[in-house]
Design a protein around this motif. Structure first.
Motif, short mmCIF file in Angstrom:
data_model
loop_
_atom_site.label_atom_id
_atom_site.label_comp_id
_atom_site.label_asym_id
_atom_site.label_seq_id
_atom_site.Cartn_x
_atom_site.Cartn_y
_atom_site.Cartn_z
N ASP A 165 4.57 -8.49 3.12
CA ASP A 165 4.34 -8.38 1.68
C ASP A 165 2.85 -8.12 1.45
O ASP A 165 2.06 -8.03 2.41
CB ASP A 165 4.81 -9.66 0.97
CG ASP A 165 4.18 -10.92 1.58
OD1 ASP A 165 3.14 -10.79 2.25
OD2 ASP A 165 4.74 -12.01 1.39
N ASP A 166 2.46 -8.02 0.19
CA ASP A 166 1.06 -7.68 -0.12
C ASP A 166 0.08 -8.71 0.45
O ASP A 166 -0.96 -8.35 1.00
CB ASP A 166 0.88 -7.57 -1.65
CG ASP A 166 1.53 -6.31 -2.19
OD1 ASP A 166 1.82 -5.41 -1.38
OD2 ASP A 166 1.75 -6.23 -3.42
N ARG A 169 -0.19 -8.20 4.14
CA ARG A 169 -1.00 -7.01 4.48
C ARG A 169 -2.49 -7.31 4.32
O ARG A 169 -3.30 -6.88 5.14
CB ARG A 169 -0.59 -5.84 3.59
CG ARG A 169 0.78 -5.33 3.93
CD ARG A 169 1.27 -4.30 2.96
NE ARG A 169 2.48 -3.66 3.48
CZ ARG A 169 2.99 -2.54 3.03
NH1 ARG A 169 2.42 -1.91 2.04
NH2 ARG A 169 4.08 -2.04 3.56
N ALA A 170 -2.81 -8.05 3.27
CA ALA A 170 -4.22 -8.42 3.07
C ALA A 170 -4.70 -9.32 4.20
O ALA A 170 -5.84 -9.20 4.68
CB ALA A 170 -4.37 -9.12 1.72
N LEU A 195 -4.28 1.46 4.15
CA LEU A 195 -4.44 0.07 4.58
C LEU A 195 -5.20 -0.01 5.91
O LEU A 195 -6.09 -0.84 6.08
CB LEU A 195 -3.06 -0.59 4.74
CG LEU A 195 -2.25 -0.81 3.47
CD1 LEU A 195 -0.84 -1.26 3.81
CD2 LEU A 195 -2.93 -1.84 2.59
#
Lengths: 217, 238
Positions: A165-166, A169-170, A195
């Motif tokens: 999820d976001d 990914r971060a 990314l």
């Protein structure tokens, strides 16, 4: 070849044939030590195979290559310097999250803060859960925790952003940037250029067995 | 050397932990050995237990080692197959250190489940084929210590060879069919030695001839382990 210690990866006219298929056609590449490289390409272009070649899992059919000065045919020397984070994580489903990390550390004859590494990726609550009972995203985080814990001089990462999820990914970006901050060279095979380029700005594209440099627009 | 040994023990401990949780190797080998004993028991003894050691000893020795050889092949091939099924084989081969240590670790990891199966198979086979009764009827005690030594050496020999061939065939689609075809010709010396030593022990107890067969078996085991450890890197690195 030039000064080996200055380069994480050097390939010279490397060809790789698997069965009847030619995967790499004369690939030449220099990656200075500490650099981050994003490797793009369509499915089946050979990105994973190139990472396996760099991890000494495959031998070039023709040509020459070095990882941190070790010839690709010197499997043991190369394996001392690299860590490969495969797309599926390469985890043991019947070991717990903590046991998977402890096993990797023991295989590298190293000590490390396993609870801290799990905490770093938000898996402290799943330390005693078997990997088979973790979601795909949690397994990805666990594989990432292992790469971060080992912090090998050359870290090869296959599809780090898949199944996340976001927030995940971060977190991947954050941990991979930390690895680069420690001086590790990163080669990231990804389908998410935006990314990956945050971590590894230099971008290469593999197509038809050939490697092209992508110049930012 | 010390690092290689530590790595081998790490792999073995990991495999034993996984085997203890899943019990798939143990169940597969125990089931296989049980079926073979049962089928041969029905087919060869016909329900009639012979009190003559000259009849029961070869029967028991043959049946026990048929069961153990096949069970060892099934168990040892799981050593590398489970790595591939977990998607961890590339990762395992990418760890630092000598690849020979991985082979030794895998071998050490499959031995305890196989020895456990053998510890049940041998007494069961002796009872099923009347060998224990015929030895007792002859006024002798069963040579358990010598039988245990023969079993341990035999299982080690079978496991050492099949673990090695298991690593070669792990990436092949028809590995279950190819592994026995490749491994069994190499296992002929171990088959001969184990069956002959067991038969002789059941017929007349310890003798110099038994000692010769066990020396031969020990040499086979040592040779196989050393050769496989040396050849394993070439086998997996291509």
């Amino acid at each position: 070849m030039t000064e080996p210690a200055a380069f994480a990866v050097q390939l010279r006219d490397v060809w790789l044939r698997l069965g009847r298929e030619v995967i790499l056609r004369g690939v030449t590449l220099d990656v200075p030590a500490g650099q981050g490289v994003t490797l793009l390409g369509e499915n089946g272009a050979g990105k994973t195979t190139l990472l396996r070649l760099l991890s000494a899992g495959l031998r070039p059919t023709r040509g020459e290559g070095r990882v941190l000065g070790f010839d690709l045919r010197d499997s043991r020397g190369v394996r001392d310097a690299i860590h490969l984070m495969p797309v599926d994580g390469g985890l043991y489903p019947d070991l717990t999250a903590a046991e998977n990390l402890a096993f990797a550390l023991r295989m590298h004859a190293r000590a490390g803060d396993v609870p801290g590494a799990l905490r770093r990726v938000g898996l402290e609550g799943a330390a005693t859960r078997r990997a088979r009972f973790l979601s795909a995203g949690m397994r990805k985080r666990l594989a990432l925790a292992r790469a971060h814990l080992l912090a090998r001089p050359v870290t090869l990462v296959d599809e780090p952003f898949a199944n996340l999820d976001d927030a995940g990914r971060a977190l991947v970006q954050e941990l991979l940037l930390e690895l680069r901050g420690q001086g590790c060279s990163l080669l990231i095979a990804a389908h998410e250029p935006a990314l990956a380029q945050v971590v590894a700005p230099r971008t290469l594209r593999l197509a038809g067995g050939l490697l092209h440099e992508e110049v930012p627009a | 050397m010390k690092g290689a040994l530590r790595q081998a023990l790490t792999v073995a401990a990991k495999d034993l932990r996984v085997a203890g949780r899943t019990r798939d190797t143990l169940l597969a080998t125990a089931f296989f050995a049980g079926i073979v004993l049962l089928v041969l028991g029905f087919a060869l003894s016909g329900g009639v237990v012979s009190r003559d050691a000259r009849l029961s000893a070869p029967l028991a020795a043959g049946a026990i080692w048929t069961a153990l050889a096949l069970a060892a092949a099934v168990g040892a091939q799981r050593a590398f197959a489970q790595e591939q099924e977990a998607g961890a084989l590339d990762q395992l081969l990418a760890y630092p250190g000598p690849h020979g240590a991985l082979y030794l670790g895998k071998l050490l990891g499959v031995l305890p489940p196989l020895l456990l199966v053998a510890a049940v198979t041998v007494p069961t086979g002796l009872v099923l084929f009347g060998a224990s009764e015929s030895v007792t009827a002859a006024g002798r005690a069963l040579p358990w210590a010598a039988l245990a030594l023969t079993t341990a050496l035999g299982v080690l020999g079978f496991a050492a060879a099949t673990t090695f061939y298991g690593s070669i065939t792990v990436n092949l689609r028809a590995r279950e069919a190819l592994l026995p075809a490749l491994a069994f010709p190499i296992l002929v010396p171990a088959v001969l030695a184990t069956v002959q030593a067991t038969r002789l022990l059941l017929e007349g107890g310890w003798s110099p001839e038994v000692g010769t067969w066990l020396t031969f078996l020990t040499a086979f085991d040592l040779g196989t382990v050393i050769l496989a450890t040396l050849l394993f890197p070439a086998a997996v690195e291509g």
